[in-house]
Enzyme design. Structure first.
Site: not given
Length: 912
Positions: A363, A365, A387, A398, A617, A648, A736, A765
């Site tokens: 999200k 990205t 955030r 992460k 979240a 999320f 991807f 990306w």
């Protein structure tokens, strides 16, 4: 020769007054300010300036310096006024010997209403007079000659004598534009001949007495605009000079003063125009994507960010509206909201997602890729609002959270590590309040009413008085007294004792590290605590209510009020005990005074990003700050876009964005961008489990149309959730390299069938904003549609009904099941008057249900509510679903194994 006296200044002042009046009709609070730096005691010129300014409707401020002030002292004053946003024009009344190039060019050209800087003179010479300020003295000479004397300047021979520097340059330029031939002489053997030939003589300084009147032809028009006028010395020309056609120096100087006022009004008009919406003149950074795509940290380091003050200026922030932290980040002061309060807001876009895998679906990205596409490729003002990542996930599972690939915030190390210290401020404030609670219980347990009162209101230098927050507590208790010596014994006891019931304490200590062994602790075991001990726990810092307050507040005063309203426990009679009652609100606000300012950074392509607040979240409401969004919406202007991200899946972050954040802010969203990946859809279609740190199974790396089709049920459900709120949905499929064309096409087709406004594959990306141009165009089109936004529930409904509405309408639950403890808490909060707050569900993000392993769209489940807590300062009630933990734990192999520092270069390694 006839004597002619000119008074056109009345016309100039009247025109300036009318223009300013028109500007103030649309901007009632606008009143331009002229600053005059004066080195000397000439009060006459000061009075003239004051009178003309008042008549026009301007404010004027005089900075009076001693006559012997040095060049450095004058420059110091100039630099101060340059940075004062209240001042729109600056003029100098100083002696001629101080008019050095260094002094004149210290002025900001946009405030140089006397047109003396090289930039303003250069524009005049180039023919761009409409873009610069022209010397009022030079303009006065032209006006008097043409309008008062009635001279046609075309073809006239004009001798400018005794004028130097900026005045000489401006006079020559203006005369040449009128077709005149100019000569500039004073001490020369040919002066007599040139004076004899001149049609017009302009005196830039007093005429030497050795020049006889016979050197001038009868009928020659003479103007005295002695440069000493600029020092404020009106009438400094020789009183014995009475050439034919002489226009006195006071005529020139008074008209020049009026024309300076005219320049001031123009300066104010330009300033107002700059405050209004305009397309940014943003210098975007170029990308040169590599294949294969390097690591995030390598990409970040391969791009040199713009200096943050340059970025701030490009997007319309003023110099005094930013506080710079290093080279690439700055805090933005809230004063910008007052300055831009009449500015129309831009479009408001929320990025949410489907139920993710533990790896995350990108999200952040997508958010960065979208704004890079909008601004760097479609030339649309746009702002990303993200955030701040918690240290817990950064060092736990992460890793970095600045986006990824060629769509990220830079420098990513600074984004992920400390930033400007906001989370540390929250931790400090939270734990100060926690310490205050237990300390107060200890002192109340070990002291009499009188001793407690005497310590709470001590005698200082022979005087006892209540602090401001203690007076507020007295008022809350209904005790209308201000003298500490006048309270009765009953009032003393009522004031001094909070009577906190330890079993009702809900305020926990926090730490921004995943530490499972702090989930349940015992405090107060030291001998000095006199036997007072209790069970407590630590939460992760970003789950603190103070973080939620920071994210939802809209001003410093509102934040202070929210901090004071935070309920930490109940007293023994069942009434809430707040931070205000503990007397700690002011101290909390002091700790948070800098954290409230949003942090400005930039994307890889040099577009602006606000990074502010970081509530989880799954535990809290999971959205960046209201203040960041509000400031960004003003800065982008009516045609611009603010793209903010919710944590999320749409069932968690988006639902809370709408029902909590939008209620608090009053902002109405235009579009939801719903992020999906083929990987996550395959998981929801029945694919094998996905675990962080474990290689993906072949089902995820090879084409599998059936898994994708089956998993689209989760995407369809999340689209339906967004539609409950009446907001159009654009699906962004984060592609991807292992995804096939057939899989991508299938997802986009099924998304549109499910009601999405559009569905677009995204490649940011691997190539940056260029790979999300189609998404940006789809978002622009969706935002042009009228929003039919609505809340999911009425806050006046009972707490249980609101919880049930979310469980059934959003999660798809059959019903809810409240534990006895949860029911008791709901009853208590309702009795205390908090039943009309929105709901913030604390639930796993890995499933629509409370069970992380139930993928797709679970049905017919009962949602268990194990506990209910209240964040009264933040403004919501939050039920805990199932076994939800407010302190994450570290995995067997945390990310910190890969994070290191190169001690020679001081570069961070291993953050992705």
């Amino acid at each position: 020769m006839q004597w002619r006296r000119a008074r056109p200044r009345r016309e100039v002042i009247q025109n300036s007054k009318e223009v300013l009046s028109l500007l103030q009709e649309k901007n009632p609070a606008f009143k331009p300010v002229l600053a005059i730096i004066q080195a000397g005691d000439d009060n006459l010129m000061q009075e003239i300036n004051q009178n003309l300014a008042e008549e026009t409707g301007l404010n004027i401020t005089h900075i009076c310096l001693p006559p012997d002030s040095s060049e450095a002292e004058i420059i110091d004053e100039i630099l101060k006024i340059n940075e004062d946003t209240r001042v729109h024009g600056l003029a100098l009344q100083i002696s001629e010997n101080l008019f050095s190039n260094k002094v004149l060019n210290a002025l900001k050209p946009e405030k140089d209403v006397d047109g003396v800087t090289d930039i303003n003179l250069g524009k005049l010479v180039r023919g761009d007079a409409h873009e610069c300020f022209v010397s009022p003295v030079a303009k006065a000479v032209i006006e008097l000659l043409e309008k008062s004397v009635g001279v046609n300047l075309d073809g006239k021979k004009i001798l400018v004598v005794g004028a130097y520097g900026s005045l000489e340059a401006a006079l020559q330029c203006l005369f040449q534009r009128k077709g005149s031939m100019t000569m500039s002489q004073w001490k020369t053997s040919q002066l007599q001949r040139k004076l004899h030939e001149a049609d017009i003589v302009v005196l830039g300084s007093p005429k030497p007495e050795e020049i006889p009147l016979t050197w001038m032809q009868p009928g020659t028009t003479v103007l005295n605009c002695s440069h000493d006028f600029l020092s404020g010395k009106v009438g400094c020309g020789s009183p014995r000079i009475h050439f034919g056609g002489l226009i006195e120096e006071d005529d020139v100087s008074l008209l020049a003063a009026a024309l300076r006022i005219q320049n001031m009004v123009s300066s104010g008009r330009r300033w107002l125009r700059e405050q209004q919406h305009r397309r940014w003149r943003l210098h975007c950074l170029k990308l040169q994507p590599l294949s294969p795509v390097p690591s995030d940290i390598e990409i970040s380091r391969g791009q040199t960010p713009k200096a943050v003050d340059v970025l701030a200026k490009e997007i319309g922030l003023l110099a005094d509206e930013i506080e710079i932290y290093g080279k690439s980040k700055a805090k933005v002061r809230l004063s910008v909201l007052e300055r831009l309060k009449n500015q129309a807001d831009g479009k408001y876009v929320l990025v949410a997602g489907i139920t993710p895998t533990p790896l995350g679906e990108g999200k952040s990205t997508v958010t960065i890729g979208l704004v890079q596409a909008l601004t760097a490729h479609l030339n649309v003002n746009s702002f990303a609002c993200l955030r701040q990542p918690s240290q817990g996930p950064t060092f736990g599972v992460k890793g970095g959270a600045a986006g990824g690939g060629y769509a990220q915030v830079i420098p990513m190390e600074e984004f992920n590590l400390h930033l400007t210290g906001d989370i540390h401020a929250i931790t400090a404030a939270n734990n100060l309040l926690a310490a205050a609670i237990d300390t107060r219980i200890l002192h109340e347990n070990t002291q009499t009413d009188k001793a407690l009162y005497n310590r709470l209101v001590p005698l200082v230098n022979g005087v006892r008085e209540f602090s401001e927050i203690q007076l507020a507590r007295l008022k809350k208790l209904g005790i209308n007294k201000t003298d500490p010596s006048t309270l009765t014994e009953e009032e003393v006891s009522k004031f001094a004792r909070l009577d906190i019931n330890p079993s009702t304490i809900t305020w926990q200590r926090v730490l921004d590290t995943n530490d499972r062994f702090l989930r349940k602790i015992t405090i107060g075991q030291g001998n000095t605590e006199k036997g007072y001990s209790r069970q407590a726990q630590f939460d992760i810092a970003v789950a603190s209510e103070i973080m939620a307050v920071l994210a939802l507040t809209d001003s410093l005063a509102d934040m202070k009020a929210r901090l004071g309203r935070m309920v930490v426990a109940s007293d023994k009679s069942g009434q809430p005990v707040t931070a205000d009652d503990l007397g700690v609100t002011g101290a909390l606000t002091v700790l948070m005074k800098d954290a409230i300012k949003p942090n400005l950074m930039q994307t890889l392509e040099g577009t602006p990003v606000f990074v502010h607040a970081g509530p989880f979240a799954n535990i809290a409401h999971g959205n960046s700050s209201v203040l960041a969004d509000k400031i960004a919406l003003k800065l982008v202007g009516e045609e611009g876009f603010v793209v903010t991200e919710a944590g999320f899946g749409a069932d968690i972050g988006m639902e809370k964005f709408f029902n909590i954040k939008c209620r608090a802010s009053g902002l109405v969203p235009n579009v939801v961008v719903l992020v999906a990946t083929v990987r996550a859809l395959k998981m929801h279609g029945g694919g094998p489990s996905v675990t962080a740190g474990v290689p993906l199974k072949k089902e995820y790396t090879e084409e599998n149309i059936q898994l994708v089709a089956d998993g689209c049920c989760n995407l369809q459900k999340q689209i339906q959730i967004a539609q409950l709120f009446g907001v159009p949905v654009v699906v962004a499929l984060n592609v991807f390299k292992t995804d096939t064309r057939a899989e991508v096409d299938l997802v986009c087709e099924l998304a549109k069938r499910a009601g999405a406004f559009d569905a677009v594959p995204c490649y940011h990306w691997s190539v940056g904003g260029k790979g999300s141009v189609d998404l940006a165009r789809a978002v622009r089109e969706a935002a042009s549609k009228r929003s039919r936004f609505q809340f999911l529930y009425d806050v006046q409904l009972p707490v249980v009904d609101k919880i049930r509405t979310i469980a059934q309408a959003v999660y798809g639950a059959k019903d809810i099941e409240l534990s006895p403890e949860a029911q008791a808490k709901i009853d208590r909060y309702t009795q205390q008057g908090f039943g009309n707050l929105p709901i913030c569900m604390a639930k796993t993000h890995l499933s629509l249900s409370h069970q992380p392993d139930r993928k797709g769209v679970p049905r017919d489940f009962i949602l268990p509510i194990s506990d209910v807590r209240a964040s009264i300062g933040a403004g919501f009630i939050y039920p805990l679903v199932g076994t939800m933990s407010t302190m994450p734990g570290l995995p067997t192999r945390p990310c910190f194994y890969d994070i290191d520092l190169d001690t020679k270069t001081e570069q961070v390694k291993g953050l992705f």
